[in-house]
Design a protein around this motif. Structure first.
Motif, PDB file in Angstrom:
ATOM      1  N   ASP A 129       0.826  -1.255   0.089  1.00  0.00           N
ATOM      2  CA  ASP A 129      -0.067   0.178  -0.130  1.00  0.00           C
ATOM      3  C   ASP A 129       0.887   1.303  -0.037  1.00  0.00           C
ATOM      4  O   ASP A 129       0.149   2.471   0.509  1.00  0.00           O
ATOM      5  CB  ASP A 129      -0.972  -0.166   1.018  1.00  0.00           C
ATOM      6  CG  ASP A 129      -0.333  -0.023   2.400  1.00  0.00           C
ATOM      7  OD1 ASP A 129       0.907  -0.211   2.455  1.00  0.00           O
ATOM      8  OD2 ASP A 129      -0.908   0.254   3.636  1.00  0.00           O
ATOM      9  N   GLU A 156      -0.640   4.570  -1.419  1.00  0.00           N
ATOM     10  CA  GLU A 156      -1.779   5.046  -0.667  1.00  0.00           C
ATOM     11  C   GLU A 156      -1.087   5.790   0.810  1.00  0.00           C
ATOM     12  O   GLU A 156      -1.645   6.897   1.053  1.00  0.00           O
ATOM     13  CB  GLU A 156      -2.598   3.980  -0.164  1.00  0.00           C
ATOM     14  CG  GLU A 156      -3.698   3.818  -1.180  1.00  0.00           C
ATOM     15  CD  GLU A 156      -2.805   2.746  -2.440  1.00  0.00           C
ATOM     16  OE1 GLU A 156      -3.363   2.448  -3.498  1.00  0.00           O
ATOM     17  OE2 GLU A 156      -1.761   2.165  -1.912  1.00  0.00           O
ATOM     18  N   ARG A 157      -0.323   4.988   1.616  1.00  0.00           N
ATOM     19  CA  ARG A 157       0.398   5.809   2.351  1.00  0.00           C
ATOM     20  C   ARG A 157       1.326   6.872   2.220  1.00  0.00           C
ATOM     21  O   ARG A 157       1.115   7.834   2.834  1.00  0.00           O
ATOM     22  CB  ARG A 157       1.511   4.466   3.134  1.00  0.00           C
ATOM     23  CG  ARG A 157       0.992   3.441   3.784  1.00  0.00           C
ATOM     24  CD  ARG A 157       2.046   2.565   4.466  1.00  0.00           C
ATOM     25  NE  ARG A 157       2.639   1.934   3.681  1.00  0.00           N
ATOM     26  CZ  ARG A 157       4.100   2.121   3.475  1.00  0.00           C
ATOM     27  NH1 ARG A 157       4.566   2.917   3.937  1.00  0.00           N
ATOM     28  NH2 ARG A 157       4.433   1.307   2.408  1.00  0.00           N
ATOM     29  N   HIS A 202      -1.399   9.669   1.524  1.00  0.00           N
ATOM     30  CA  HIS A 202      -2.136   9.934   3.011  1.00  0.00           C
ATOM     31  C   HIS A 202      -1.589  10.964   3.765  1.00  0.00           C
ATOM     32  O   HIS A 202      -1.761  11.643   4.431  1.00  0.00           O
ATOM     33  CB  HIS A 202      -2.697   8.601   3.601  1.00  0.00           C
ATOM     34  CG  HIS A 202      -3.655   7.997   2.896  1.00  0.00           C
ATOM     35  ND1 HIS A 202      -3.955   6.605   3.113  1.00  0.00           N
ATOM     36  CD2 HIS A 202      -4.520   8.249   1.616  1.00  0.00           C
ATOM     37  CE1 HIS A 202      -5.163   6.367   2.356  1.00  0.00           C
ATOM     38  NE2 HIS A 202      -5.271   7.305   1.579  1.00  0.00           N
TER      39      HIS A 202
END
Length: 424
Positions: free
Chosen positions: A224, A227-228, A231
């Motif tokens: 991920d 996404e990390r 974010h």
């Protein structure tokens, strides 16, 4: 701070051009390179021919590190680490020196033959840049002595719209004392540059580069990380700082993807991969523009458009999916040009023997050249196999073949043609 006596945009230099650095700048899409890459690219194209710099775009990377302050990750590399990565693809030997804080000591490193010294210094102290007097940041340039050392030219191919105005490729001329004053008191890293012989022999085959990209991409898709990364910017409490940082991130990613698309177009022209890479580069340019608007909006107290974070993660995944697909379906690599093969063979043999390429090209029996022996034959074969991503059939490695440029050229042509048939 002293102003240059003369400062000329590269676009305004008159024809015909006899300066190899100015000529190289003309042939480079400087908007696809960052401030560390761009001037090394100039040296590579001047040494090895127009388009050499596009080899920097082969690897499609997404590698982050932690910033020294704050909680945000960044794809921006430390300059010294980035310089080390430039050497192989550009066919340059780059000798990174210790930081220098005295301008006179820095200029003492200038090549006596008028060649260029690659330097990474502080943009804040470079008068030809919009960042001058406004923002401290690492920035590369080329320095060379002129007029018998009485003057120094600063060559900088950087091209960008900045908050302080436009930076464009330029060549500035200073008196030596003026040039030294620019670097007094601020660390500058000198990098001595030497072209490596036979750049074609060092060029990684397309299939191998695509396979390495696919390996990295498979790891990214399994986790991920996109996404990390996205974010981290979305969730930072200080959204003004987050948007400012994200603007730089997407700028760097967009330029790297534009350069990758140029590399694919050069190495696999007309392929589906080339078309897809160009589409991905355009999408990154669009996101960078959206991040600029977001940065301006948050400065006015307005909310950040939420789609920029989801788009960021989506584009990173799309890049990885494209890398996996490109390796799976094949490179579409065009057949090597026989004339280029002959140049590569000649340069490779000359480098292995420490001989003049003209002497290699002018003999029909390489065993007559000084230093030619079995060990040198083996090294030549291994270098050519690495250059073209092939393995020669043992039965083809006959002494008569290995003792002539014509024999070695024929060996490469036959083997690469056989590889193309096997892949079709």
């Amino acid at each position: 701070m002293s102003a240059p006596t003369r400062c000329t945009p590269a676009s305004e230099l008159t024809e015909p051009l006899t300066d190899p650095l100015a000529e190289a700048i003309r042939g480079i899409d400087t908007t696809a390179l960052d401030c560390v890459q761009v001037n090394a690219a100039v040296l590579a194209d001047a040494a090895h021919g127009s388009g050499t710099h596009r080899e920097l775009g082969g690897r499609l990377r997404f590698t982050t590190r932690s910033r020294t302050t704050g909680a945000l990750p960044t794809v921006e590399q430390q300059p010294v680490d980035q310089v080390r990565q430039l050497a192989g693809p550009l066919g340059l030997a780059l000798d990174i020196g210790a930081p220098v804080t005295e301008g006179a000591a820095l200029l003492d490193r200038l090549p006596a033959d008028g060649g260029a010294l690659y330097v990474v210094g502080d943009a804040y102290r470079m008068p030809w840049l919009p960042y001058h007097g406004h923002q401290h940041m690492d920035h590369s340039l080329l320095l060379r002595a002129t007029d018998g050392g009485a003057r120094v030219e600063a060559v900088d191919a950087y091209d960008n719209e900045t908050p302080y105005g436009r930076a464009e490729p330029v060549i500035c001329s200073y008196e030596r004392a003026q040039a030294a004053a620019l670097f007094d008191g601020a660390p500058a890293v000198p990098v001595s540059v030497r072209p490596l012989p036979g750049p074609g022999a060092a060029r990684e085959p397309v299939a191998r580069t695509l396979a390495r990209n696919a390996e990295d991409a498979a790891l990214l898709l399994a986790g991920d990380a996109p996404e990390r990364y996205a974010h981290a910017f979305r969730d930072l409490s200080d959204q003004s700082a987050a948007c400012t940082a994200l603007l730089l991130e997407t700028w760097l990613l967009a330029r790297s993807r534009r350069l990758h698309a140029a590399w694919v177009a050069d190495r696999a022209p007309g392929s589906a991969h080339a078309s897809a890479a160009a589409e991905r580069a355009a999408a990154w340019d669009e996101l960078a523009g959206q991040c600029y608007l977001a940065s301006r909006r948050v400065q006015r107290g307005r909310p950040v458009p939420p789609q920029i974070h989801t788009t960021l993660a989506r584009l990173l995944r799309a890049d990885a999916e494209l890398a996996v697909e490109a390796a799976r379906t094949g490179s579409g690599d065009p057949m090597p040009d026989p004339a280029q093969i002959r140049r590569t063979v000649t340069d490779t043999v000359a480098d292995v023997l420490g001989a003049d390429p003209a002497a290699v090209a002018g003999t029909d029996d390489l065993s007559r050249l000084e230093g030619f022996a079995s060990f040198q034959m083996v090294e030549t074969v291994e270098r050519l196999e690495d250059a073209y991503g092939v393995e020669f059939a043992p039965g083809d490695l006959q002494p008569a073949v290995l003792r002539s440029v014509d024999g070695l050229v024929g060996l490469v042509v036959r083997t690469t043609e056989g590889l193309e048939v096997a892949h079709s």
